[in-house]
Design a protein around this motif. Structure first.
Motif, PDB file in Angstrom:
ATOM      1  N   ALA A  73     -35.183  31.649  32.098  1.00 35.85           N
ATOM      2  CA  ALA A  73     -35.010  32.347  30.818  1.00 35.85           C
ATOM      3  C   ALA A  73     -36.206  32.083  29.899  1.00 35.85           C
ATOM      4  CB  ALA A  73     -33.706  31.917  30.151  1.00 35.85           C
ATOM      5  N   ILE A  74     -36.685  30.855  29.883  1.00 40.80           N
ATOM      6  CA  ILE A  74     -37.863  30.518  29.080  1.00 40.80           C
ATOM      7  C   ILE A  74     -39.082  31.251  29.645  1.00 40.80           C
ATOM      8  CG2 ILE A  74     -39.463  28.661  28.446  1.00 40.80           C
ATOM      9  CD1 ILE A  74     -36.964  26.776  28.412  1.00 40.80           C
ATOM     10  N   PHE A  75     -39.250  31.203  30.953  1.00 41.60           N
ATOM     11  CA  PHE A  75     -40.380  31.833  31.638  1.00 41.60           C
ATOM     12  C   PHE A  75     -40.442  33.331  31.348  1.00 41.60           C
ATOM     13  CE2 PHE A  75     -42.100  33.793  35.593  1.00 41.60           C
ATOM     14  CZ  PHE A  75     -43.373  33.246  35.565  1.00 41.60           C
ATOM     15  N   LEU A  76     -39.276  33.976  31.333  1.00 40.56           N
ATOM     16  CA  LEU A  76     -39.216  35.424  31.121  1.00 40.56           C
ATOM     17  C   LEU A  76     -39.173  35.816  29.645  1.00 40.56           C
ATOM     18  CD1 LEU A  76     -36.661  36.353  33.942  1.00 40.56           C
ATOM     19  CD2 LEU A  76     -39.163  36.625  33.977  1.00 40.56           C
ATOM     20  N   ASN A 104     -38.032  29.060  21.652  1.00 41.34           N
ATOM     21  CA  ASN A 104     -38.015  27.750  21.025  1.00 41.34           C
ATOM     22  C   ASN A 104     -37.047  27.737  19.841  1.00 41.34           C
ATOM     23  OD1 ASN A 104     -39.096  25.097  21.038  1.00 41.34           O
ATOM     24  ND2 ASN A 104     -40.255  25.596  19.212  1.00 41.34           N
ATOM     25  N   GLY A 105     -36.180  26.732  19.797  1.00 44.34           N
ATOM     26  CA  GLY A 105     -35.223  26.587  18.704  1.00 44.34           C
ATOM     27  C   GLY A 105     -33.912  27.316  18.932  1.00 44.34           C
ATOM     28  N   GLU A 106     -33.828  28.099  19.997  1.00 39.35           N
ATOM     29  CA  GLU A 106     -32.586  28.838  20.270  1.00 39.35           C
ATOM     30  C   GLU A 106     -31.492  27.872  20.724  1.00 39.35           C
ATOM     31  OE1 GLU A 106     -31.113  32.841  22.611  1.00 39.35           O
ATOM     32  OE2 GLU A 106     -33.186  32.169  22.820  1.00 39.35           O
ATOM     33  N   ALA A 107     -30.299  28.087  20.225  1.00 42.52           N
ATOM     34  CA  ALA A 107     -29.170  27.194  20.515  1.00 42.52           C
ATOM     35  C   ALA A 107     -28.613  27.421  21.912  1.00 42.52           C
ATOM     36  CB  ALA A 107     -28.068  27.397  19.485  1.00 42.52           C
ATOM     37  N   LEU A 108     -28.079  26.352  22.470  1.00 42.60           N
ATOM     38  CA  LEU A 108     -27.353  26.421  23.726  1.00 42.60           C
ATOM     39  C   LEU A 108     -25.871  26.246  23.418  1.00 42.60           C
ATOM     40  CD1 LEU A 108     -30.280  25.391  24.617  1.00 42.60           C
ATOM     41  CD2 LEU A 108     -29.113  24.519  26.617  1.00 42.60           C
ATOM     42  N   PRO A 109     -24.999  26.727  24.303  1.00 48.19           N
ATOM     43  CA  PRO A 109     -23.578  26.441  24.082  1.00 48.19           C
ATOM     44  C   PRO A 109     -23.348  24.937  24.209  1.00 48.19           C
ATOM     45  CG  PRO A 109     -23.932  27.460  26.233  1.00 48.19           C
ATOM     46  CD  PRO A 109     -25.248  27.475  25.521  1.00 48.19           C
ATOM     47  N   SER A 110     -22.230  24.470  23.682  1.00 48.65           N
ATOM     48  CA  SER A 110     -21.916  23.047  23.844  1.00 48.65           C
ATOM     49  C   SER A 110     -21.642  22.772  25.319  1.00 48.65           C
ATOM     50  CB  SER A 110     -20.683  22.682  23.015  1.00 48.65           C
ATOM     51  OG  SER A 110     -19.521  23.249  23.604  1.00 48.65           O
ATOM     52  N   ARG A 111     -21.600  21.522  25.673  1.00 50.05           N
ATOM     53  CA  ARG A 111     -21.329  21.152  27.062  1.00 50.05           C
ATOM     54  C   ARG A 111     -19.964  21.681  27.503  1.00 50.05           C
ATOM     55  NH1 ARG A 111     -24.873  18.398  24.566  1.00 50.05           N
ATOM     56  NH2 ARG A 111     -26.319  16.936  25.536  1.00 50.05           N
ATOM     57  N   LYS A 121     -28.523  14.440  16.636  1.00 46.21           N
ATOM     58  CA  LYS A 121     -27.179  13.873  16.436  1.00 46.21           C
ATOM     59  C   LYS A 121     -26.297  14.854  15.689  1.00 46.21           C
ATOM     60  CE  LYS A 121     -28.248   9.069  16.755  1.00 46.21           C
ATOM     61  NZ  LYS A 121     -27.389   8.027  17.127  1.00 46.21           N
ATOM     62  N   ASN A 122     -25.087  15.023  16.205  1.00 45.36           N
ATOM     63  CA  ASN A 122     -24.066  15.876  15.596  1.00 45.36           C
ATOM     64  C   ASN A 122     -24.523  17.318  15.378  1.00 45.36           C
ATOM     65  OD1 ASN A 122     -22.300  13.661  15.472  1.00 45.36           O
ATOM     66  ND2 ASN A 122     -23.212  13.022  13.528  1.00 45.36           N
ATOM     67  N   ALA A 123     -25.383  17.813  16.275  1.00 44.86           N
ATOM     68  CA  ALA A 123     -25.854  19.192  16.163  1.00 44.86           C
ATOM     69  C   ALA A 123     -25.927  19.818  17.557  1.00 44.86           C
ATOM     70  CB  ALA A 123     -27.219  19.232  15.495  1.00 44.86           C
ATOM     71  N   ALA A 124     -26.000  21.118  17.572  1.00 47.64           N
ATOM     72  CA  ALA A 124     -26.089  21.837  18.846  1.00 47.64           C
ATOM     73  C   ALA A 124     -27.436  21.574  19.510  1.00 47.64           C
ATOM     74  CB  ALA A 124     -25.914  23.329  18.604  1.00 47.64           C
ATOM     75  N   SER A 125     -27.438  21.575  20.827  1.00 52.81           N
ATOM     76  CA  SER A 125     -28.683  21.456  21.575  1.00 52.81           C
ATOM     77  C   SER A 125     -29.473  22.744  21.419  1.00 52.81           C
ATOM     78  CB  SER A 125     -28.392  21.215  23.060  1.00 52.81           C
ATOM     79  OG  SER A 125     -27.729  19.988  23.240  1.00 52.81           O
ATOM     80  N   VAL A 126     -30.785  22.601  21.318  1.00 49.97           N
ATOM     81  CA  VAL A 126     -31.659  23.764  21.166  1.00 49.97           C
ATOM     82  C   VAL A 126     -32.814  23.678  22.153  1.00 49.97           C
ATOM     83  CG1 VAL A 126     -31.110  24.162  18.730  1.00 49.97           C
ATOM     84  CG2 VAL A 126     -33.017  22.663  19.342  1.00 49.97           C
ATOM     85  N   VAL A 127     -33.367  24.840  22.494  1.00 48.66           N
ATOM     86  CA  VAL A 127     -34.535  24.904  23.365  1.00 48.66           C
ATOM     87  C   VAL A 127     -35.703  24.258  22.633  1.00 48.66           C
ATOM     88  CG1 VAL A 127     -36.178  26.458  24.501  1.00 48.66           C
ATOM     89  CG2 VAL A 127     -33.737  27.010  24.497  1.00 48.66           C
ATOM     90  N   ASP A 128     -36.424  23.399  23.342  1.00 50.32           N
ATOM     91  CA  ASP A 128     -37.588  22.713  22.784  1.00 50.32           C
ATOM     92  C   ASP A 128     -38.753  22.960  23.729  1.00 50.32           C
ATOM     93  OD1 ASP A 128     -39.207  21.058  21.228  1.00 50.32           O
ATOM     94  OD2 ASP A 128     -38.665  19.290  22.390  1.00 50.32           O
ATOM     95  N   CYS A 129     -39.372  24.102  23.569  1.00 47.57           N
ATOM     96  CA  CYS A 129     -40.388  24.514  24.520  1.00 47.57           C
ATOM     97  C   CYS A 129     -41.777  24.460  23.897  1.00 47.57           C
ATOM     98  CB  CYS A 129     -40.070  25.922  25.015  1.00 47.57           C
ATOM     99  SG  CYS A 129     -41.145  26.408  26.348  1.00 47.57           S
TER     100      CYS A 129
END
Length: 129
Positions: free
Chosen positions: A26-29, A34-41, A72-80
């Protein structure tokens, strides 16, 4: 938010690796930025009908590879970073090329034959390759 619902799981490799590969692609395409949120686990586990521990393992690996950040206490985000993007591009393209070269060698093609064939196909007009 990155949508993993389109992901099709298979049995060839562990699910957590497939999740990491899905994000890399998804990053490659350019489908994940960068900064886009991922769903929680838990959301990811529910979306893919997988064990939450598997989702956790995928997130840990994505963090280790520098693909995501989880404040901490926040959603995971893309860090590219540019370095990460370059590494993903090398990995994704390298795998494709290695597979192609192995097949060409198996078919006993010479480098010159492969170069000529690639050039011919590359220059074809009106056809989707």
């Amino acid at each position: 938010m990155i949508d993993f619902s389109k992901m099709e799981l298979h049995e060839k490799e562990p699910v957590y690796i497939q999740i990491v590969q899905y994000l890399k692609r998804a990053i490659f395409l350019g489908e994940a930025s960068n900064g886009e949120a991922l769903p929680s686990r838990r959301e990811l586990a529910a979306q893919l009908c997988i064990n939450p521990n598997t989702a956790q393992k995928a997130f840990r690996l994505m963090e280790e590879e520098g693909l995501i950040q989880t404040p901490k206490n926040a959603a995971s985000v893309v860090d590219c970073t540019q370095e990460t993007m370059a590494a993903i591009q090398r990995e994704m393209t390298g795998e494709l090329i290695r597979h192609f070269v192995a097949e060409a060698k198996q078919n006993r093609l010479t480098l010159e034959e492969v170069e000529r064939m690639i050039r011919d196909i590359w220059q074809e007009k009106g056809e989707e390759v």
